[in-house]
Design a protein around this motif. Structure first.
Motif, PDB file in Angstrom:
ATOM      1  N   PRO A   1      31.206  40.433  38.983  1.00  0.00           N
ATOM      2  CA  PRO A   1      30.401  40.140  39.941  1.00  0.00           C
ATOM      3  C   PRO A   1      29.587  41.174  40.689  1.00  0.00           C
ATOM      4  O   PRO A   1      28.466  41.158  40.864  1.00  0.00           O
ATOM      5  CB  PRO A   1      31.085  39.261  41.092  1.00  0.00           C
ATOM      6  CG  PRO A   1      32.394  38.731  40.294  1.00  0.00           C
ATOM      7  CD  PRO A   1      32.599  39.960  39.223  1.00  0.00           C
ATOM      8  N   GLU A   2      30.370  42.449  41.013  1.00  0.00           N
ATOM      9  CA  GLU A   2      29.722  43.677  41.488  1.00  0.00           C
ATOM     10  C   GLU A   2      28.656  44.075  40.699  1.00  0.00           C
ATOM     11  O   GLU A   2      27.770  44.828  40.972  1.00  0.00           O
ATOM     12  CB  GLU A   2      30.855  44.589  41.955  1.00  0.00           C
ATOM     13  CG  GLU A   2      31.790  44.225  42.853  1.00  0.00           C
ATOM     14  CD  GLU A   2      32.817  43.053  42.238  1.00  0.00           C
ATOM     15  OE1 GLU A   2      33.556  42.554  43.065  1.00  0.00           O
ATOM     16  OE2 GLU A   2      33.026  42.897  41.260  1.00  0.00           O
TER      17      GLU A   2
ATOM     18  N   LEU B   1      26.701  42.412  38.604  1.00  0.00           N
ATOM     19  CA  LEU B   1      25.219  41.397  38.783  1.00  0.00           C
ATOM     20  C   LEU B   1      24.664  41.864  40.043  1.00  0.00           C
ATOM     21  O   LEU B   1      23.487  41.850  39.847  1.00  0.00           O
ATOM     22  CB  LEU B   1      25.889  40.039  38.657  1.00  0.00           C
ATOM     23  CG  LEU B   1      26.305  39.581  37.452  1.00  0.00           C
ATOM     24  CD1 LEU B   1      26.781  38.010  37.556  1.00  0.00           C
ATOM     25  CD2 LEU B   1      25.489  39.675  36.098  1.00  0.00           C
TER      26      LEU B   1
ATOM     27  N   ALA C   1      29.498  35.937  42.504  1.00  0.00           N
ATOM     28  CA  ALA C   1      28.104  36.914  42.441  1.00  0.00           C
ATOM     29  C   ALA C   1      26.997  36.319  43.540  1.00  0.00           C
ATOM     30  O   ALA C   1      26.334  37.204  44.147  1.00  0.00           O
ATOM     31  CB  ALA C   1      27.357  36.974  40.876  1.00  0.00           C
TER      32      ALA C   1
END
Length: 339
Positions: free
Chosen positions: A151-152, A154, A195
């Protein structure tokens, strides 16, 4: 000709290398006023330049190896003296402003990461592609560099894309969308939902929420962030759809005398539409997040596409995209430490 350092052009990469690559370099030098250096086999490139009477206009840097189009990332390790590796080395050494290659995408990404290294605070570099939306192109990333993401990442892709949209397309405070299967915040898998949460709370980011596949060309957002697997599939689907649509349009326009007359009357608008939808008109994709500007031209690029890629590389270098990304990511890192 420009007084800046030259663009290092991988002359051995691409479906039509080296002749179309050389022709593109000559066009970039003569018609666009750019400084270009060809990287590849001197004998082959000298002969190709001689065909254009350009042996004194475009210098050559020797590279005896080349990555084949069907070779993957591991080939970059086996051929440390390939043309794309030498081109990256020229940028790292300060002898060139940017790299342009129409070679294997996997090879370019891997070689770029090995030779130029990722910028500080950037988890992974991402491939950014301009989509033909109006009034300005939308930026899609990642388009194929990272099939599996966190997620980081994205969130970082969104910041990379926002910087690119601002400097390359003049879009102030670009709107960012997260590509998923529904517009609601809860749509998507765990990766996308997390995200979404992070994007909502990311300082300095104009997050507009989720978007779906049918929003890609509507201009709803200026930056579209997604993983490399999804982004690449979406991009290839759009390219195939455009080719199919123009193929069908040609058949319709030749179907009758009246249709042919209508096509003649609309020729200028049809030509402009085709130019706007032509991937080569945008110069190619950009590998963001490295300590150097890297433009990935379409593998099937002809001379005009290579010339446009060189122009894009020169423009991005002049705009200072790399240092701007560095500043933005440093600010993001400081913001996170304050949380």
């Amino acid at each position: 000709m420009s007084d800046s350092r030259p663009i290092a052009l991988d002359a051995m990469g691409g479906d039509h290398a080296p002749h179309e690559i050389v022709a593109g370099a000559v066009h970039a030098v003569r018609e666009r006023g750019l400084a270009v250096v060809l990287v590849g086999s001197p004998r082959v490139l000298y002969e190709a330049l001689a065909d254009h009477d350009a042996t004194k206009e475009v210098p050559i840097v020797r590279a005896e190896e080349a990555l084949e189009m069907d070779e993957g990332a591991l080939a970059s390790l086996r051929r440390p003296r390939s043309s794309i590796a030498i081109a990256c080395h020229l940028v790292r050494r300060g002898d060139a402003d940017a790299v342009v290659s129409a070679g294997s995408t996997a090879g370019i990404v891997t070689t770029g990461r090995l030779r130029l290294k990722g910028q500080q605070n950037v988890l992974r570099p991402a491939i950014a592609v301009a989509l033909p939306t109006l009034p300005a192109p939308a930026v899609l990333l990642d388009a194929g560099a990272n099939a599996e993401v966190k997620p980081e990442m994205l969130v970082q892709f969104a910041h990379l894309g926002a910087t690119y949209a601002e400097l390359a397309h003049g879009i102030q405070d670009p709107k960012v969308g997260l590509l998923t299967i529904g517009s609601e915040a809860e749509k998507g898998d765990k990766l996308v939902r997390r995200a979404h949460e992070l994007l909502q709370g990311s300082p300095g980011l104009n997050f507009a929420g989720n978007i779906e596949g049918h929003d890609l060309l509507t201009g709803k957002v200026d930056v579209i962030t997604t993983d490399g697997f999804t982004g690449n599939v979406a991009l290839k689907t759009m390219e195939g759809t455009v080719r199919y649509a123009f193929s069908e349009l040609r058949e319709v326009m030749n179907d009758s005398r009246l249709a042919r007359l209508g096509a003649v009357l609309q020729r200028a608008r049809l030509r402009e539409l085709r130019r706007r939808l032509d991937a080569e008109a945008y110069g190619g994709a950009v590998l963001l997040g490295l300590n150097g500007t890297v433009v990935i031209a379409h593998g099937a690029s002809r001379a005009q596409g290579i010339s446009a890629a060189c122009q894009l590389a020169a423009d991005l270098s002049a705009a200072g995209v790399v240092p701007a990304i560095g500043d933005r990511m440093a600010n993001q890192s400081r913001s996170h430490r304050l949380w």
